[in-house]
Scaffold this active site. Structure first.
Site, mmCIF file in Angstrom:
data_model
loop_
_atom_site.group_PDB
_atom_site.id
_atom_site.type_symbol
_atom_site.label_atom_id
_atom_site.label_comp_id
_atom_site.label_asym_id
_atom_site.label_seq_id
_atom_site.Cartn_x
_atom_site.Cartn_y
_atom_site.Cartn_z
ATOM 1 N N GLU A 83 41.947 52.058 24.925
ATOM 2 C CA GLU A 83 41.017 52.049 26.069
ATOM 3 C C GLU A 83 40.411 53.438 26.258
ATOM 4 O OE1 GLU A 83 41.814 50.129 30.048
ATOM 5 O OE2 GLU A 83 41.616 52.220 30.711
ATOM 6 N N LYS A 85 43.182 32.181 36.385
ATOM 7 C CA LYS A 85 42.340 32.951 35.450
ATOM 8 C C LYS A 85 42.273 32.228 34.096
ATOM 9 C CE LYS A 85 42.718 37.513 36.540
ATOM 10 N NZ LYS A 85 43.170 38.905 36.467
ATOM 11 N N ALA A 114 38.716 37.860 40.263
ATOM 12 C CA ALA A 114 38.305 37.954 38.855
ATOM 13 C C ALA A 114 38.100 36.553 38.266
ATOM 14 C CB ALA A 114 39.351 38.712 38.063
ATOM 15 N N HIS A 174 34.453 46.293 30.033
ATOM 16 C CA HIS A 174 34.979 45.890 31.340
ATOM 17 C C HIS A 174 33.808 45.600 32.282
ATOM 18 C CE1 HIS A 174 39.186 47.901 30.823
ATOM 19 N NE2 HIS A 174 38.719 47.436 29.681
ATOM 20 N N HIS A 210 50.620 42.592 40.962
ATOM 21 C CA HIS A 210 49.513 43.336 41.571
ATOM 22 C C HIS A 210 49.961 43.786 42.961
ATOM 23 C CE1 HIS A 210 45.649 44.135 43.517
ATOM 24 N NE2 HIS A 210 45.198 44.364 42.302
ATOM 25 N N THR A 212 36.052 51.048 30.022
ATOM 26 C CA THR A 212 36.169 50.737 31.448
ATOM 27 C C THR A 212 34.811 50.831 32.141
ATOM 28 O OG1 THR A 212 36.558 53.007 32.142
ATOM 29 C CG2 THR A 212 38.493 51.726 31.494
HETATM 30 P P1 FAD Z 1 42.249 39.600 40.518
HETATM 31 O O1 FAD Z 1 42.666 38.862 39.309
HETATM 32 O O2 FAD Z 1 41.180 38.987 41.363
HETATM 33 O O3 FAD Z 1 43.557 39.843 41.392
HETATM 34 C C1 FAD Z 1 43.556 40.678 42.542
HETATM 35 C C2 FAD Z 1 44.546 40.130 43.566
HETATM 36 O O4 FAD Z 1 44.090 38.842 44.031
HETATM 37 C C3 FAD Z 1 45.949 39.877 42.999
HETATM 38 O O5 FAD Z 1 46.880 40.111 44.009
HETATM 39 C C4 FAD Z 1 45.919 38.406 42.625
HETATM 40 O O6 FAD Z 1 47.199 37.819 42.615
HETATM 41 C C5 FAD Z 1 45.037 37.814 43.719
HETATM 42 N N1 FAD Z 1 44.279 36.653 43.254
HETATM 43 C C6 FAD Z 1 43.664 36.504 42.063
HETATM 44 N N2 FAD Z 1 43.080 35.302 41.981
HETATM 45 C C7 FAD Z 1 43.305 34.674 43.150
HETATM 46 C C8 FAD Z 1 42.955 33.405 43.686
HETATM 47 N N3 FAD Z 1 42.197 32.553 42.971
HETATM 48 N N4 FAD Z 1 43.355 33.086 44.941
HETATM 49 C C9 FAD Z 1 44.090 33.970 45.685
HETATM 50 N N5 FAD Z 1 44.457 35.189 45.220
HETATM 51 C C10 FAD Z 1 44.071 35.531 43.976
HETATM 52 N N6 FAD Z 1 39.299 48.672 37.656
HETATM 53 C C11 FAD Z 1 38.030 49.155 37.557
HETATM 54 O O7 FAD Z 1 37.400 49.454 38.579
HETATM 55 N N7 FAD Z 1 37.423 49.312 36.352
HETATM 56 C C12 FAD Z 1 38.040 48.991 35.179
HETATM 57 O O8 FAD Z 1 37.460 49.140 34.102
HETATM 58 C C13 FAD Z 1 39.381 48.470 35.246
HETATM 59 N N8 FAD Z 1 40.046 48.086 34.124
HETATM 60 C C14 FAD Z 1 41.298 47.539 34.217
HETATM 61 C C15 FAD Z 1 41.955 47.093 33.052
HETATM 62 C C16 FAD Z 1 43.233 46.545 33.126
HETATM 63 C C17 FAD Z 1 43.913 46.058 31.859
HETATM 64 C C18 FAD Z 1 43.896 46.454 34.373
HETATM 65 C C19 FAD Z 1 45.279 45.901 34.447
HETATM 66 C C20 FAD Z 1 43.253 46.870 35.536
HETATM 67 C C21 FAD Z 1 41.952 47.414 35.477
HETATM 68 N N9 FAD Z 1 41.265 47.823 36.615
HETATM 69 C C22 FAD Z 1 39.975 48.327 36.530
HETATM 70 C C23 FAD Z 1 41.915 47.746 37.946
HETATM 71 C C24 FAD Z 1 41.628 46.404 38.634
HETATM 72 O O9 FAD Z 1 40.248 46.303 38.927
HETATM 73 C C25 FAD Z 1 42.459 46.357 39.916
HETATM 74 O O10 FAD Z 1 43.814 46.224 39.614
HETATM 75 C C26 FAD Z 1 42.023 45.320 40.947
HETATM 76 O O11 FAD Z 1 42.703 45.602 42.172
HETATM 77 C C27 FAD Z 1 42.336 43.880 40.586
HETATM 78 O O12 FAD Z 1 41.548 43.428 39.580
HETATM 79 P P2 FAD Z 1 41.876 41.998 38.893
HETATM 80 O O13 FAD Z 1 40.793 41.720 37.956
HETATM 81 O O14 FAD Z 1 43.262 41.983 38.379
HETATM 82 O O15 FAD Z 1 41.769 41.060 40.195
#
Ligand code: FAD
Length: 292
Positions: free
Chosen positions: A17, A166, A125, A79, A150, A48
């Site tokens: 990354e 997801k 997401a 990303h 998370h 990212t």
């Molecule tokens: P989600 O999958 O939406 O999850 C966030 C929270 O919501 C979790 O608690 C989850 O359990 C909950 N949730 C998910 N889906 C639902 C649903 N349908 N109903 C109810 N609750 C739900 N951040 C950046 O800004 N830029 C980047 O490039 C970046 N790259 C990353 C790469 C990796 C591999 C990782 C692990 C993280 C990265 N992040 C990045 C950080 C990430 O954006 C944060 O961790 C953010 O808070 C959550 O993103 P997510 O896509 O996991 O969210």
């Protein structure tokens, strides 16, 4: 090449990354770094993005991804965050990434931060995942996952329930948040497989090689430190060279254990350092059967 295909072909997919620098001035040095990294033949490099998009004058995710794809022939995983985004903005970014040659996306919500408007057209997401799957079928989709849950989730089980959504919304690959104790990864893999999540998972490892990284990294990831790691920090925190070497050694040990235990893939949070990548690669290449 779609990333999911790599997992069908390889015993362990090796990926990195990088992040786009904030200033254009640092773009040329990053290109040199990526040229050096090319010699380890990573299966893909993820790039990212800033939640809310790149600022004016910043190097963009698509700029770096395009360079990887078109100049270095390395598959980029771009990303894409959706917190505060509307559909039109996401569509414009998807068009830009597609034109740059990107075919694999890491779809993310992004961190909620003061100043970034929350939840316009996409709440999770998985919403972005479903949208891209429905309207832009040409992209392969990866998603983030969290072996230590998370921070917003009440329990790991609840987090895994959300991860299932997801998968149902079209993700075909997952990459974990960094962790420093492989125990959490193995426990997580057992749990998600039991819950019917069968996607290939890249295990994310970040070498800690500088003192300044420690607090920031831990605040962002919520990862727990095993006693062995803590004593390494205690021992080397006032010796930059010692900490650098100890951080590399620790990451190599972690990665070797993961590969030997059969991880689908290992993903190195490279912090834009070719030296870190080259040194770590030296320590694991004998376990990567397809290494040149
Ligand atoms: P989600 O999958 O939406 O999850 C966030 C929270 O919501 C979790 O608690 C989850 O359990 C909950 N949730 C998910 N889906 C639902 C649903 N349908 N109903 C109810 N609750 C739900 N951040 C950046 O800004 N830029 C980047 O490039 C970046 N790259 C990353 C790469 C990796 C591999 C990782 C692990 C993280 C990265 N992040 C990045 C950080 C990430 O954006 C944060 O961790 C953010 O808070 C959550 O993103 P997510 O896509 O996991 O969210």
């Amino acid at each position: 090449m779609y990333i999911r295909k790599l997992f069908a072909q390889k015993r362990c997919v090796f990926s990195l990354e990088f992040f786009p620098p904030k200033q254009q001035l640092k773009w040329e040095p990053l290109q040199q770094t990526l040229r050096r990294v090319q010699q380890v033949h990573p299966d893909f490099i993820s790039v990212t993005c800033s939640a809310g998009g790149s600022g004016v004058g910043q190097v963009s995710t698509s700029q770096v991804a395009s360079f990887l794809k078109n100049e270095l022939d390395i598959e980029p995983l771009a990303h894409l965050t959706c917190v505060g985004a509307d559909q039109a903005g996401i569509e414009a970014t998807l068009d830009e990434l597609f034109t740059a040659g990107v075919r694999n996306l890491m779809v993310l919500r992004g961190d909620k931060r003061p100043g970034v408007e929350q939840f316009r057209d996409f709440q999770h997401a998985s919403d972005l995942c479903a949208f891209v799957r429905g309207h832009y079928g040409a992209f392969g989709l990866s998603g983030a996952c969290y072996p230590e849950k998370h921070p917003e989730s009440a329990t790991l089980r609840e987090d895994v329930e959300h991860l299932k959504i997801k998968q149902e919304c079209g993700a075909t690959h997952l990459c974990t948040q960094m962790f420093f104790d492989n125990f959490y990864f193995y426990r997580y893999m057992t749990l998600i497989r039991k819950e019917g999540i069968d996607l290939p998972v890249s295990a994310g490892v970040m070498p800690i090689v500088r003192k300044s990284q420690i607090e920031r990294t831990l605040a962002l990831s919520d990862a727990k430190l095993p006693p062995k790691f803590q004593s390494l920090l205690d021992r080397w925190q006032d010796d930059p060279d010692g900490l650098y070497q100890a951080g590399i050694d620790y990451a190599v040990e972690q990665l070797r254990d993961l590969i030997e235990a059969g991880a689908d893939g290992v993903h190195l949070y490279a912090m834009n350092s070719a030296d870190v990548v080259l040194r770590i690669y030296e320590g694991i290449k004998d376990l990567l059967p397809d290494a040149p």
